[in-house]
Design a protein around this motif. Structure first.
Motif, PDB file in Angstrom:
ATOM      1  N   ILE A  57       0.847  -1.199   0.000  1.00  0.00           N
ATOM      2  CA  ILE A  57       0.000   0.000   0.000  1.00  0.00           C
ATOM      3  C   ILE A  57       0.876   1.241   0.000  1.00  0.00           C
ATOM      4  N   THR A  61      -3.501   5.337  -1.754  1.00  0.00           N
ATOM      5  CA  THR A  61      -4.613   4.546  -1.227  1.00  0.00           C
ATOM      6  C   THR A  61      -5.234   5.307  -0.060  1.00  0.00           C
ATOM      7  N   ARG A  66      -7.723   1.464   3.115  1.00  0.00           N
ATOM      8  CA  ARG A  66      -6.536   0.692   3.472  1.00  0.00           C
ATOM      9  C   ARG A  66      -6.860  -0.612   4.194  1.00  0.00           C
TER      10      ARG A  66
END
Length: 416
Positions: A57, A61, A66
């Motif tokens: 990630i 994002t 998340r």
């Protein structure tokens, strides 16, 4: 006379009857393009769903995504967070920088949610809007291409050139690209058909999608003027009023911001409220900008120390796209000096407008609606048989680049 001979005229008469309307609808452009676009959207959904849990990630994002791993969560990256906030009715008041994002796309998303009585999520409504808009935009592009190209295969190649463009995955993401091309392409198609009322009805909401709608207004105006054989007296028509009327979308957005936050020009002042956007500076010297971008791109491609995803995304890919746009626009002006003059000038005007910020960040995304690139590419392959392989090379290169950038997008890396 034999029995067979007697029945022959009836057989001929039966064969000459037009196909039923329902059968034509199932085998016509709308049906074929829908199958293509639906299959493409399904593929992008499956690919994004598979990639998302496998990738780390990164910054793009949103916090709200998340810890979420759903079928469409991969479409919620970067600017998508602003659009979801607008669609849910909170962003313009609570996040001042969201005022830079125009409201027509999130309005369509909200309408779809209401149509389903609020039983579907914002991202689901978004993929429905984007699938329908991409479908309609591709149909319009196919019909535009048929106006200028011969044969049955060439117009379909124009559509495929768009879907293989490096930033075409934004037609799948929770962004406004699909709605923009649908309204813009249909506005121009109606202009080609001299259906000025329908053209105007497309241009009005288009100016509420993004500021670059002014380029399509100019394109349609040039086509209107061409229909009058470039004579000034031909402009003395009430249909000319559709062009100033096209500002309704923008003015509606300004009025909405005035009522909501007290700033009718919040869509422009929003850039001053975000330090991350400080690189956007009005720079009329576009040749200086392009020269600087060329130097960075050369260094990126020749010096391993410069070879980063940031340089590829923000400099090399958009500069290559602008080069194709310039070459394609000039080619259209050279080989079809009358009927494609509006498209050629539309391309050159796009080149100027997209470089006035002093940088090329996100330009590959803004080039997606510049259909003159796809038209010129396929037309060149038609006219010069030796260059036909170049059409497929460009499309293949675009597809490879799109795949790499889509992987970056899903992981939250900046990709335009």
């Amino acid at each position: 006379m034999t029995d067979t001979a007697i029945r022959e005229p009836e057989v001929v008469a039966e064969a000459s009857r037009p196909a039923p309307r329902w059968k034509t609808a199932l085998t016509g452009d709308f049906a074929k393009v829908f199958l293509l676009v639906f299959a493409w959207q399904v593929f992008m959904t499956v690919l994004g769903r598979v990639l998302e849990p496998l990738l780390p990630i990164f910054e793009g994002t949103p916090v709200s995504s998340r810890a979420v791993d759903t079928l469409l969560s991969h479409t919620h990256r970067w600017d998508a967070e602003n659009f979801t906030g607008i669609a849910e009715g909170t962003a313009y008041q609570n996040v001042p920088t969201s005022q830079a994002f125009y409201p027509v796309f999130p309005l369509f998303v909200w309408l779809v949610k209401m149509l389903f009585l609020g039983k579907i999520g914002t991202l689901v409504a978004g993929i429905i809007v984007n699938t329908v808009a991409t479908w309609l935009g591709a149909v319009a592009l196919l019909k535009i291409a048929r106006t200028f190209l011969t044969g049955e295969r060439a117009p379909w190649l124009v559509v495929m050139a768009m879907l293989t463009w490096p930033s075409a995955y934004f037609l799948h993401a929770f962004y406004s690209e699909a709605v923009f091309i649908a309204l813009g392409f249909w506005a121009y198609l109606f202009a080609l058909r001299r259906q000025w009322v329908f053209m105007g009805l497309c241009l009005m909401p288009l100016t509420g999608v993004r500021i670059t709608a002014v380029l399509f207004v100019g394109l349609c105006f040039l086509e209107f003027w061409r229909s009058k054989e470039w004579k000034f007296r031909g402009l003395l028509s009430w249909h000319l009023l559709w062009f100033p009327a096209s500002a309704v979308g923008f003015l509606g957005f300004a009025l909405y911001l005035k009522i909501l936050v007290g700033d009718p020009l919040g869509m422009t002042s929003a850039y001053e409220k975000a330090p991350a956007w400080s690189y956007h500076k009005f720079t009329p010297n576009i040749f200086g900008t392009l020269w600087n971008e060329l130097q960075i791109s050369i260094n990126t491609l020749t010096d391993p120390a410069w070879l980063t995803t940031g340089n590829l995304t923000n400099h090399v890919v958009p500069l290559a796209g602008l080069a194709l746009l310039a070459a394609g626009s000039i080619y259209l002006l050279a080989v079809r000096r009358n009927e494609l003059v509006p498209v050629g000038l539309f391309g050159l005007a796009s080149l100027v407008m997209l470089t006035l910020n002093g940088n090329l960040w996100s330009v590959q995304r803004y080039l997606l609606p510049c259909f003159g690139i796809y038209l010129a590419l396929v037309l060149l392959g038609q006219r010069v048989s030796a260059l036909k392989p170049a059409v497929y090379v460009v499309m293949y290169t675009g597809l490879v680049t799109q795949t790499l950038m889509y992987v970056m997008f899903v992981s939250g890396n900046w990709s335009g």
